[in-house]
Motif scaffolding. Structure first.
Motif, short mmCIF file in Angstrom:
data_model
loop_
_atom_site.label_atom_id
_atom_site.label_comp_id
_atom_site.label_asym_id
_atom_site.label_seq_id
_atom_site.Cartn_x
_atom_site.Cartn_y
_atom_site.Cartn_z
N SER A 113 49.29 116.51 89.20
CA SER A 113 50.01 116.75 90.44
C SER A 113 50.57 115.44 90.97
O SER A 113 50.09 114.36 90.59
N PRO A 114 51.57 115.49 91.86
CA PRO A 114 52.06 114.25 92.48
C PRO A 114 50.91 113.51 93.16
O PRO A 114 50.06 114.12 93.82
N GLY A 115 50.86 112.20 92.94
CA GLY A 115 49.78 111.38 93.48
C GLY A 115 48.71 111.06 92.46
O GLY A 115 47.96 110.10 92.63
N ASP A 116 48.61 111.86 91.39
CA ASP A 116 47.71 111.52 90.30
C ASP A 116 48.21 110.28 89.57
O ASP A 116 49.41 109.96 89.60
N GLU A 117 47.29 109.59 88.90
CA GLU A 117 47.66 108.36 88.18
C GLU A 117 47.30 108.44 86.71
O GLU A 117 46.26 108.98 86.33
N ILE A 118 48.19 107.91 85.90
CA ILE A 118 47.98 107.74 84.46
C ILE A 118 48.02 106.25 84.17
O ILE A 118 48.92 105.55 84.62
N TRP A 119 47.03 105.76 83.42
CA TRP A 119 46.99 104.35 83.05
C TRP A 119 47.29 104.17 81.57
O TRP A 119 46.76 104.90 80.73
N VAL A 120 48.14 103.21 81.26
CA VAL A 120 48.35 102.76 79.88
C VAL A 120 48.14 101.24 79.87
O VAL A 120 48.06 100.61 80.92
N SER A 121 48.08 100.66 78.69
CA SER A 121 47.90 99.21 78.62
C SER A 121 49.22 98.53 78.31
O SER A 121 50.15 99.14 77.79
N ALA A 122 49.27 97.24 78.62
CA ALA A 122 50.47 96.44 78.35
C ALA A 122 50.68 96.19 76.87
O ALA A 122 51.72 95.67 76.47
N LEU A 123 49.70 96.57 76.04
CA LEU A 123 49.77 96.29 74.61
C LEU A 123 50.23 97.49 73.79
O LEU A 123 50.11 97.47 72.57
N GLU A 124 50.79 98.50 74.45
CA GLU A 124 51.05 99.75 73.74
C GLU A 124 52.32 99.73 72.90
O GLU A 124 53.31 99.08 73.22
N HIS A 125 52.28 100.49 71.82
CA HIS A 125 53.44 100.88 71.04
C HIS A 125 54.28 101.83 71.90
O HIS A 125 53.77 102.52 72.77
N HIS A 126 55.58 101.87 71.64
CA HIS A 126 56.46 102.75 72.43
C HIS A 126 55.99 104.20 72.41
O HIS A 126 56.18 104.94 73.39
N SER A 127 55.37 104.62 71.30
CA SER A 127 54.93 106.02 71.21
C SER A 127 53.76 106.31 72.13
O SER A 127 53.42 107.49 72.33
N ASN A 128 53.14 105.29 72.69
CA ASN A 128 52.08 105.50 73.66
C ASN A 128 52.50 105.03 75.05
O ASN A 128 51.66 104.76 75.91
N ILE A 129 53.82 104.93 75.24
CA ILE A 129 54.40 104.64 76.56
C ILE A 129 55.36 105.76 76.96
O ILE A 129 55.20 106.40 78.00
N VAL A 130 56.34 106.02 76.10
CA VAL A 130 57.41 106.95 76.44
C VAL A 130 56.90 108.36 76.73
O VAL A 130 57.33 108.98 77.72
N PRO A 131 55.98 108.94 75.93
CA PRO A 131 55.52 110.30 76.25
C PRO A 131 54.85 110.39 77.62
O PRO A 131 54.95 111.43 78.28
N TRP A 132 54.19 109.31 78.05
CA TRP A 132 53.51 109.34 79.35
C TRP A 132 54.51 109.16 80.48
O TRP A 132 54.33 109.73 81.57
N GLN A 133 55.58 108.39 80.24
CA GLN A 133 56.66 108.32 81.23
C GLN A 133 57.30 109.69 81.42
O GLN A 133 57.58 110.11 82.55
N MET A 134 57.51 110.40 80.31
CA MET A 134 58.08 111.73 80.37
C MET A 134 57.13 112.68 81.10
O MET A 134 57.56 113.54 81.88
N LEU A 135 55.81 112.54 80.85
CA LEU A 135 54.83 113.37 81.53
C LEU A 135 54.86 113.11 83.04
O LEU A 135 54.76 114.04 83.85
N CYS A 136 54.99 111.84 83.44
CA CYS A 136 55.08 111.51 84.86
C CYS A 136 56.32 112.13 85.50
O CYS A 136 56.28 112.61 86.64
N GLU A 137 57.44 112.12 84.77
CA GLU A 137 58.67 112.73 85.30
C GLU A 137 58.48 114.23 85.51
O GLU A 137 58.99 114.80 86.49
N ARG A 138 57.75 114.87 84.61
CA ARG A 138 57.54 116.33 84.74
C ARG A 138 56.56 116.67 85.84
O ARG A 138 56.70 117.69 86.52
N SER A 139 55.54 115.83 86.03
CA SER A 139 54.42 116.19 86.91
C SER A 139 54.43 115.51 88.27
O SER A 139 53.73 115.95 89.19
N GLY A 140 55.16 114.40 88.38
CA GLY A 140 55.12 113.63 89.62
C GLY A 140 53.99 112.62 89.67
O GLY A 140 53.79 111.95 90.68
N ALA A 141 53.22 112.51 88.59
CA ALA A 141 52.16 111.51 88.53
C ALA A 141 52.76 110.10 88.41
O ALA A 141 53.93 109.93 88.07
N LYS A 142 51.93 109.10 88.68
CA LYS A 142 52.38 107.71 88.67
C LYS A 142 51.80 107.00 87.46
O LYS A 142 50.61 107.14 87.15
#
Length: 408
Positions: A113-142
């Motif tokens: 839901s909006p206001g929820d948070e997802i954490w990734v690390s600064a060391l990630e491959h694009h495949s472990n960044i872009v899908p979570w950005q897309m998930l945030c766009e769909r869900s409103g999470a940060k």
């Protein structure tokens, strides 16, 4: 180096490609972090499948179908045993790590839901960044990021002091593909679970070097690609705890993943078939099992120890080259060296090395945020496998020094 416990020359005979020439020179293959090479034993397993029992699985009563089904499911059990998953149905066959990550990301859309948070690390491959950005766009999470330092290590204090009830998901790679850093996933999992968050670990780079024990780690999801473990391309696995996999909705609809279908209603099959719609890469799954058999025949502990010795030797040799800087100097690393020569573009170095028969990777390695952190366009990456030798490291060192003199 310490005394080598592996018979490297005998091992190298198992890999046909290592005996070819590139640009008139014997091949030195040092791009293993992108794709490892394939031993004859795995090639034979692929040939055997297509020669003797090529058939669709789970659907036929005839002998070929039953043989293929048995071999495919046996491979699933081999993977379960290798990683110590609690149940074979927790192993979901995918086309690789990227597919596996997207499966989880899509499934979590309805859980955030909006206001929820997802954490990734600064060391990630694009495949472990872009899908979570897309998930945030769909869900409103940060989306929030665990920062890194100059050594290529994660700053866990920032993560530990900022997670809380709003933290729902944490995604981190076990090993950085760009730097070779081994991340402290045990501490990350413990911290995330303490606030009720789920954890997905991208194990694509770790699995060739480190055997993760899924139950001991208590990890919720873990992803692996076969082609980095002496297996074929186009196949990998998603491990998920059974409870999580049962809660997640199917990623794709089609054949195999259903229990019943009518025009009024469809009910879904149980695990693992719920997430394996359509005809899978049957041969790839079987060959992945053959690759694990091969690795076990050598011994994963022996592989890890030899690669650590080779990394130490290569690091010492490369640091002796004038103007060479290594990026990623964490104390805990796998066999990756990412470097640049002062004043020389990494692409130019890689091109000259290729002319000498030495295969390395150049660029941002699908980890552009890491390069932005160091304010560089990319690096030259030499990544080692258990079939590489000290003599190949010497050829790499001589090649880099020659490139330095030619391009300076």
């Amino acid at each position: 180096m310490k005394e080598v416990l592996l018979d490297i020359e005998q091992i190298r005979k198992d890999f046909p490609i290592l005996h070819r020439k590139v640009n008139g020179q014997p091949l030195v293959y040092l791009d293993n972090a992108a794709t490892s090479q394939t031993p004859q034993q795995v090639i034979d397993a692929i040939t055997d499948y297509y020669s003797r029992y090529n058939a669709n699985i789970h659907r036929g009563v005839h002998s070929l179908s039953q043989e293929a089904t048995d071999a495919y499911e046996q491979a699933r059990r081999k993977i379960q045993g290798h990683f110590n998953a609690a149940h074979p149905e927790e192993i979901i066959f995918t086309s690789g790590t990227t597919h596996a990550i997207n499966l989880v990301a899509q499934g979590f859309t309805t859980f955030l839901s909006p206001g929820d948070e997802i954490w990734v690390s600064a060391l990630e491959h694009h495949s472990n960044i872009v899908p979570w950005q897309m998930l945030c766009e769909r869900s409103g999470a940060k989306l929030r990021v665990i920062p890194m330092n100059e050594n290529g290590e994660l700053e866990l204090d920032v993560f530990k002091s900022n997670v809380g009830p709003q933290t729902k998901l944490v995604f981190v790679n076990h090993v950085s593909n760009a730097l070779g850093t081994i991340n402290p996933i045990e501490a990350i999992i413990e911290t995330a679970h303490a606030v009720g968050a789920a954890v997905l670990v991208d194990g694509a780079q770790a699995a060739p070097h480190i055997v993760a024990d899924f139950q001991a780690l208590d990890v919720d999801f873990y992803t692996v690609s076969a082609h980095k473990m002496c297996g074929p391309t186009g196949v990998g696995v998603l491990y998920g705890k059974k409870d999580w996999l049962e809660k997640l909705p199917p990623y794709q609809g089609g054949g195999e993943m259903i229990a019943t279908v009518s025009f009024e209603e469809t009910t879904y099959a149980g695990l693992p078939h719920k997430f394996e719609a359509g005809t899978p890469n049957i041969c790839g799954g079987i060959a992945f099992g053959a690759a694990l058999d091969y690795l076990h025949g050598i011994g994963m502990q022996a592989i890890q120890e030899y690669e650590e010795e080779l990394l130490q030797y290569a690091t010492e040799k490369l640091l002796a080259i004038p103007g060479l800087k290594i990026y990623g100097e964490a104390p805990e690393k796998t066999s990756v060296i990412s470097f640049n020569l002062e004043g020389i573009h990494p692409y130019d170095v890689g091109t000259l090395l290729d002319q000498m028969g030495i295969a390395v990777r150049t660029g941002h390695h699908c980890a552009q945020p890491i390069m932005d952190f160091y304010k560089i366009p990319g690096t030259v990456r030499a990544s080692f496998c258990f079939y590489n030798t000290q003599e190949e490291v010497d050829r790499l060192t001589a090649g880099i020094d020659k490139a330095r003199q030619m391009l300076s």
